[in-house]
Design a protein around this motif. Structure first.
Motif, PDB file in Angstrom:
ATOM      1  N   MET A 176     -38.011 -20.371   5.323  1.00 60.37           N
ATOM      2  CA  MET A 176     -37.921 -19.174   6.176  1.00 60.37           C
ATOM      3  C   MET A 176     -39.273 -18.894   6.801  1.00 60.37           C
ATOM      4  SD  MET A 176     -36.560 -15.397   5.083  1.00 60.37           S
ATOM      5  CE  MET A 176     -36.484 -14.090   6.278  1.00 60.37           C
TER       6      MET A 176
ATOM      7  N   THR B  12     -42.821 -13.677   8.439  1.00 58.84           N
ATOM      8  CA  THR B  12     -42.736 -12.544   9.353  1.00 58.84           C
ATOM      9  C   THR B  12     -43.965 -11.659   9.293  1.00 58.84           C
ATOM     10  OG1 THR B  12     -41.596 -11.271   7.657  1.00 58.84           O
ATOM     11  CG2 THR B  12     -40.226 -12.487   9.211  1.00 58.84           C
TER      12      THR B  12
ATOM     13  N   TYR C  42     -33.908 -22.199  11.770  1.00 57.88           N
ATOM     14  CA  TYR C  42     -33.885 -20.880  11.132  1.00 57.88           C
ATOM     15  C   TYR C  42     -32.507 -20.248  11.221  1.00 57.88           C
ATOM     16  CZ  TYR C  42     -34.979 -15.984  10.229  1.00 57.88           C
ATOM     17  OH  TYR C  42     -34.976 -14.712   9.736  1.00 57.88           O
TER      18      TYR C  42
ATOM     19  N   ARG D  58     -29.324 -19.289   8.332  1.00 59.27           N
ATOM     20  CA  ARG D  58     -28.862 -17.912   8.135  1.00 59.27           C
ATOM     21  C   ARG D  58     -27.376 -17.720   8.459  1.00 59.27           C
ATOM     22  NH1 ARG D  58     -32.965 -14.033   8.067  1.00 59.27           N
ATOM     23  NH2 ARG D  58     -31.225 -12.617   7.637  1.00 59.27           N
TER      24      ARG D  58
ATOM     25  N   PRO E 179     -40.911 -15.151  15.870  1.00 61.38           N
ATOM     26  CA  PRO E 179     -40.214 -14.908  14.597  1.00 61.38           C
ATOM     27  C   PRO E 179     -39.548 -13.545  14.539  1.00 61.38           C
ATOM     28  CG  PRO E 179     -42.365 -15.884  14.195  1.00 61.38           C
ATOM     29  CD  PRO E 179     -42.320 -15.550  15.657  1.00 61.38           C
ATOM     30  N   TRP E 180     -40.148 -12.536  15.186  1.00 58.72           N
ATOM     31  CA  TRP E 180     -39.561 -11.202  15.139  1.00 58.72           C
ATOM     32  C   TRP E 180     -38.192 -11.184  15.802  1.00 58.72           C
ATOM     33  CZ3 TRP E 180     -38.623  -7.038  12.921  1.00 58.72           C
ATOM     34  CH2 TRP E 180     -38.221  -5.869  13.576  1.00 58.72           C
TER      35      TRP E 180
ATOM     36  N   THR F 281     -35.689 -12.878  13.614  1.00 55.67           N
ATOM     37  CA  THR F 281     -35.293 -12.005  12.510  1.00 55.67           C
ATOM     38  C   THR F 281     -34.310 -10.946  12.991  1.00 55.67           C
ATOM     39  OG1 THR F 281     -37.438 -12.322  11.429  1.00 55.67           O
ATOM     40  CG2 THR F 281     -36.149 -10.426  10.747  1.00 55.67           C
TER      41      THR F 281
ATOM     42  N   THR G  83     -30.434 -10.758  11.679  1.00 59.09           N
ATOM     43  CA  THR G  83     -30.008  -9.546  10.973  1.00 59.09           C
ATOM     44  C   THR G  83     -28.844  -8.877  11.680  1.00 59.09           C
ATOM     45  OG1 THR G  83     -32.263  -9.184  10.167  1.00 59.09           O
ATOM     46  CG2 THR G  83     -30.773  -7.318  10.081  1.00 59.09           C
TER      47      THR G  83
ATOM     48  N   TYR H 114     -30.313  -3.018  15.239  1.00 58.64           N
ATOM     49  CA  TYR H 114     -30.988  -3.526  14.033  1.00 58.64           C
ATOM     50  C   TYR H 114     -30.769  -2.616  12.824  1.00 58.64           C
ATOM     51  CZ  TYR H 114     -34.769  -5.147  11.007  1.00 58.64           C
ATOM     52  OH  TYR H 114     -35.496  -5.615   9.949  1.00 58.64           O
TER      53      TYR H 114
ATOM     54  N   ARG I  66     -41.686  -2.615   9.497  1.00 62.86           N
ATOM     55  CA  ARG I  66     -41.504  -4.066   9.401  1.00 62.86           C
ATOM     56  C   ARG I  66     -42.211  -4.791  10.530  1.00 62.86           C
ATOM     57  NH1 ARG I  66     -37.448  -7.493   7.397  1.00 62.86           N
ATOM     58  NH2 ARG I  66     -38.145  -9.636   7.756  1.00 62.86           N
TER      59      ARG I  66
END
Length: 449
Positions: A1, A4, A20, A24, A54-55, A58, A62, A90, A434
């Motif tokens: 992973m 982050t 990635y 997931r 990466p953000w 993510t 999610t 989110y 985050r």
């Protein structure tokens, strides 16, 4: 992973994004096939460019972890449009994923509360400059610095009222110790002194400056904060010890002048020795307590703690300070009344020679009487000390009382849940969002659409 913690520094290639997202897609993997196919066949296409951090990866993983159609990502060709779309979904997606964590929060409540916390930099923009070395409020949430969010005047007013309520029981107990035979002038002077202390306490607790939590623990060895705290403790101990010793000595020497019935040991020579012993003892005792419980100047003394460590340390230091000062005063008063008959007996022995044997004294009764009165005065002093020392905890309680409409009462439980849900994270003695982009988006989007 992917890591982050360095979201803005590491670019992501289409191959990395494919790997990635493929890792997931545990539930309903067929939903991700259009996205994965596009990343494989168009490594330099619009989707690869929009998912180049990466953000965003993510966010996408999610948002579509439990429900939704990931092929919606193919519609957005602009990173800014994709960010707005994913950020708006989110918090509901994170809430759905972590619905197993016991917390009766709705996505709308979570959004509103986090938006309130995200606006803290703007709310704190015109605050009084913090001490050198303090943590910047623009990137981190420090619990005892959040109070401006609930309104500066409101919180400071409630804080002053709480300090007064804490002080009044001790003041009433102290005033009740005045003997009934005391003159009305003495009672008026005592009442005036109590009112002056109360006004000073209210003025101090209502100050604009953010109260700094006390700390009994030492910072890390060899750090600048440790050296500063050690020097501050030495200075504070010497100052308080010297001031206390001089005040006690002068009081014991001046009381017989104003009231000849109180000689504290007979002639002036005995009274002088008696005053010197008690002033040195009081100065050393109060100086030691002040040095051990001194308040650090900045947050560096709380390094390595969890976010609640500074407030716990402030409450513990306040309680320890109150108990230490109360016990010290009780023992000093017991020592004072125990030494007084001893000094009188020794004076009589020097004056009367062989006939001194006809005089007797009982120091035990003096100590017992001193402990009884000292316990009451010590309790009164304890209330005063704790009303002064738990300034950071008191300001935080005032903040919670004033922020009921904007934040949950059990703020600690909500922050812990937010960290478990991946919306916040902890870093030493602070909370952080985050990602900075999430904080900015919440600050400009205070309510859900």
């Amino acid at each position: 992973m992917l890591d982050t913690a360095r979201l803005e520094l590491v670019p992501v290639t289409a191959i990395q994004a494919h790997a990635y997202l493929a890792s997931r897609r545990a539930r309903n993997p067929e939903r991700w096939e259009p996205v994965l196919h596009t990343l494989r066949t168009q490594p330099d296409g619009a989707l690869a460019r929009t998912l180049s951090t990466p953000w965003r990866l993510t966010l996408a993983a999610t948002v579509y972890a439990e429900a939704g159609d990931p092929s919606e990502l193919l519609v957005y060709t602009s990173p800014s449009e994709l960010d707005e779309y994913l950020l708006a979904r989110y918090i509901p997606a994170a809430t759905l994923i972590h619905s197993g964590i016991a917390a009766p929060y709705t996505p709308a409540q979570i959004h509103s509360w986090l938006a309130c916390l995200a606006s803290f930099p703007e709310a704190d923009a015109d605050s009084v400059p913090e001490p050198r070395g303090a943590i910047s409020p623009t990137s981190e949430l420090v619990l005892h610095r959040l109070w401006p969010l609930a309104g500066r005047w409101r919180v400071r007013t409630i804080d002053a009222a709480l300090s007064l309520l804490t002080f009044l029981p001790g003041a009433a107990l102290f005033y009740a110790q005045i003997p009934e035979v005391a003159s009305s002038t003495s009672k008026r002077v005592t009442a005036f002194a109590i009112c002056a202390v109360a006004l000073a306490l209210v003025f101090r607790s209502g100050s604009r400056r953010t109260p700094q939590p006390a700390a009994l623990r030492w910072p890390k060895s060899g750090t600048r904060a440790r050296r500063q705290l050690a020097a501050r403790r030495r200075r504070m101990g010497a100052t308080v010890g010297l001031a206390t010793g001089l005040a006690v000595g002068l009081a014991l020497l001046l009381v017989p002048v104003t009231n000849p019935d109180l000689t504290f040991g007979g002639p002036f020579e005995a009274a002088l020795t008696y005053a010197a012993v008690l002033s040195l003892t009081a100065g050393f005792a109060f100086g030691s307590v002040a040095a051990l419980t001194v308040r650090p100047r900045d947050d560096a003394a709380h390094d390595g703690l969890d976010p609640w460590g500074p407030l716990r340390g402030d409450l513990l230091a306040g309680a320890v300070s109150a108990c230490a000062y109360a016990v010290t005063l009780s023992l000093l008063l017991a020592l004072a009344e125990g030494l007084a008959p001893t000094a009188q007996w020794l004076t009589s022995a020097l004056q009367l020679g062989a006939d001194y044997g006809t005089f007797t004294y009982d120091p035990a009764s003096g100590f017992e009487s001193g402990m009884r009165s000292g316990a009451r005065y010590g309790l009164a002093l304890g209330f005063l000390i704790i009303s002064i020392r738990i300034a950071a905890v008191r300001r935080y309680v005032a903040f919670l009382l004033c922020a009921r409409a904007r934040l949950p009462w059990h703020l600690g439980a909500f922050l812990a849940w937010s960290c478990a849900a991946g919306l916040l994270r902890t870093s030493g003695s602070t909370y952080q969002f985050r990602h900075r982009e999430l904080q900015r988006w919440l600050a400009r989007t205070p309510t859900t659409s």
